[in-house]
Scaffold this active site. Sequence first.
Site, PDB file in Angstrom:
ATOM      1  N   LYS A 280       0.838  -1.199   0.000  1.00  0.00           N
ATOM      2  CA  LYS A 280       0.000   0.000   0.000  1.00  0.00           C
ATOM      3  C   LYS A 280       0.873   1.250   0.000  1.00  0.00           C
ATOM      4  O   LYS A 280       2.010   1.209   0.469  1.00  0.00           O
ATOM      5  CB  LYS A 280      -0.869   0.024   1.265  1.00  0.00           C
ATOM      6  CG  LYS A 280      -1.993  -0.977   1.278  1.00  0.00           C
ATOM      7  CD  LYS A 280      -2.805  -0.855   2.555  1.00  0.00           C
ATOM      8  CE  LYS A 280      -3.954  -1.849   2.578  1.00  0.00           C
ATOM      9  NZ  LYS A 280      -4.975  -1.610   1.553  1.00  0.00           N
ATOM     10  N   ARG A 354     -10.466 -11.420   1.340  1.00  0.00           N
ATOM     11  CA  ARG A 354     -11.306 -12.469   0.740  1.00  0.00           C
ATOM     12  C   ARG A 354     -10.615 -13.833   0.804  1.00  0.00           C
ATOM     13  O   ARG A 354     -11.277 -14.857   0.843  1.00  0.00           O
ATOM     14  CB  ARG A 354     -11.683 -12.072  -0.695  1.00  0.00           C
ATOM     15  CG  ARG A 354     -10.527 -11.961  -1.627  1.00  0.00           C
ATOM     16  CD  ARG A 354     -10.856 -11.145  -2.883  1.00  0.00           C
ATOM     17  NE  ARG A 354     -10.903  -9.702  -2.603  1.00  0.00           N
ATOM     18  CZ  ARG A 354     -11.212  -8.791  -3.515  1.00  0.00           C
ATOM     19  NH1 ARG A 354     -11.538  -9.153  -4.734  1.00  0.00           N
ATOM     20  NH2 ARG A 354     -11.229  -7.509  -3.195  1.00  0.00           N
TER      21      ARG A 354
HETATM   22  N1  BES Z   1      -8.191  -3.760   4.078  1.00  0.00           N
HETATM   23  C1  BES Z   1      -8.327  -3.311   2.747  1.00  0.00           C
HETATM   24  C2  BES Z   1      -9.618  -2.518   2.508  1.00  0.00           C
HETATM   25  C3  BES Z   1      -9.765  -1.214   3.229  1.00  0.00           C
HETATM   26  C4  BES Z   1      -9.352  -0.042   2.662  1.00  0.00           C
HETATM   27  C5  BES Z   1     -10.390  -1.158   4.462  1.00  0.00           C
HETATM   28  C6  BES Z   1      -9.527   1.160   3.311  1.00  0.00           C
HETATM   29  C7  BES Z   1     -10.552   0.035   5.135  1.00  0.00           C
HETATM   30  C8  BES Z   1     -10.134   1.204   4.550  1.00  0.00           C
HETATM   31  C9  BES Z   1      -8.341  -4.502   1.781  1.00  0.00           C
HETATM   32  O1  BES Z   1      -7.601  -5.589   2.178  1.00  0.00           O
HETATM   33  C10 BES Z   1      -7.801  -4.021   0.483  1.00  0.00           C
HETATM   34  O2  BES Z   1      -6.689  -3.603   0.457  1.00  0.00           O
HETATM   35  N2  BES Z   1      -8.630  -4.071  -0.544  1.00  0.00           N
HETATM   36  C11 BES Z   1      -8.246  -3.605  -1.828  1.00  0.00           C
HETATM   37  C12 BES Z   1      -8.749  -4.592  -2.850  1.00  0.00           C
HETATM   38  C13 BES Z   1      -8.204  -4.382  -4.231  1.00  0.00           C
HETATM   39  C14 BES Z   1      -6.714  -4.685  -4.260  1.00  0.00           C
HETATM   40  C15 BES Z   1      -8.941  -5.288  -5.189  1.00  0.00           C
HETATM   41  C16 BES Z   1      -8.881  -2.237  -2.047  1.00  0.00           C
HETATM   42  O3  BES Z   1      -9.996  -2.015  -1.585  1.00  0.00           O
HETATM   43  O4  BES Z   1      -8.236  -1.393  -2.651  1.00  0.00           O
HETATM   44 ZN    ZN Z   2      -5.554  -5.440   1.605  1.00  0.00          ZN
END
Ligand code: BES
Ligand code: ZN
Length: 498
Positions: A280, A354
């Site tokens: 990230k 997921r």
């Molecule tokens: N934990 C994150 C989602 C999230 C983002 C929760 C901001 C709370 C606040 C999740 O694991 C994630 O990173 N999801 C990605 C999925 C994508 C790579 C398909 C996302 O939402 O960007």
């Molecule tokens: Zn994630």
Amino acid sequence: MVRIRVLSEPIEKIKTEALALFLFEDGKPAAAQKAIDKKLGGRISTLIRKKKFIPKKSSTRVIETLGRLEADTVLLVGLGKKKDFTLEILRRASAKAATTLRRLGAGSFSLSVEEFADKKQNEEAMARAASEGIILSLYRYTEYLGKKPDNDAGDIRYVAFAQKKSAVSSVKSAVAAAQKICRAVFLARDLQNHPANKATPSFIAEKARSICREVGMRCRVLNKNEIERLKMGAFLSVAQGSAQPPKFIVMEHMKGKKNEKPVVFVGKGLTFDSGGISIKPSQNMDEMKFDMSGAATVIGAMYAIGLLKLKKNVVGLVAATENMPGGKAVKPGDIVRAMSGKTIEVLNTDAEGRLVLADALHYAKKYKPSVVIDLATLTGSCLVALGTFASGLLGNDQKLMDTLQKAGERTGERCWPLPLWDEYGELIKSKVADLKNIGGRYGGTITAAAFLKEFTDYPWAHLDIAGTAFSPKPQSSYVPAGGAGFGVRQLVDFLMHR
Ligand code: BES
Ligand code: ZN
Ligand code: ZN
């Protein structure tokens, strides 16, 4: 936690440092208001007549009593228009009263809410909502603070409800129930707010174990070896980049009828989500300590169920791990096999929620559940779609989803439906494996849920709490910044109304 008493005395007779009075913008003044107004020589009615205080939703006004009453301070709190009144408005007004009086240095206050009861909502519902607002608003996470925050003069030690005699005992038990539920919300908030170096998967598992011991619930914590033996390849692929060992937590509250199929709650427990190799951006990455919020809600809900001794069969499952980019980490393009046997092409290691849920949802099948509800901070897209005031609601069973939505309305922990048509399922089919873990640019919350659906064969609902679980600023007068404990009250209410 603040002590709450229910007394069968008129409010103007109760000896507390302050007194909170709730007023509608329209309609006749309540009995408590009239009595106090009289003692104050008509001060309140004058303020209202001269429009110096307009009782709009969440407006407040402080009146010093100068010895005319037992209390030093009377706080007026507006409720808005009578026809718009809801339990959530009372929750928020009571919270506003508590935090305002705390700031003014009052150690105690009394209030009366019985006059808002009607045919639809009785005195107990009013007392429960007001108690929730008061208790939840006074929460603070101070574990690592050397001194208390400057904006707080002290602590509110106790609160008294003035209640006519006939309802005292039923209101007392309503308040007791609210206290138990709020204790569970505090547990969830604490778990969320702990930094990730404290709240590791092992720490969360120990917490789960200790609350289970406290309420007499069965708890099993599966370690890495046991998780390997179960062939939870999707869950393990997320954990393999971290130095912290994963834990799979099973909490069983079997206090219902012998043959009653259980309700199963499943929580995403990412104690830190760095994104893994698909790392990230560094901006706000600290917030990913909250990526275990689904787990916190499930553990909190199980704690409440245990404290309330609900006569139901309920199971809580939590898959807890970090998502880190270590030398052994899963890489984009890797293919892993889930416990169900399905193969998954991991195209983005940041879509890890997921993966852990796939195995937890498959594991849930062994209970032959009546329904399964999972909670997860699953997608940033959910924030884009719904903002921070509603969880995303998806699933394969309309009746279950409707019941959850109603529980959300009653508790003020709301959720809103998104579709889960077969077309979305097409977007997560892989050319080289049964599934891939990302579904493209659009509809991210839905494609994530479509992925989860592949691992269910029972009535199932999914709550995406990415927008509701935590926030850098207060979400309402009773939800401070940080972890919200969102969903604990919704799940408990859901069980009570089933
Ligand atoms: N934990 C994150 C989602 C999230 C983002 C929760 C901001 C709370 C606040 C999740 O694991 C994630 O990173 N999801 C990605 C999925 C994508 C790579 C398909 C996302 O939402 O960007
Ligand atoms: Zn994630
Ligand atoms: Zn995540």
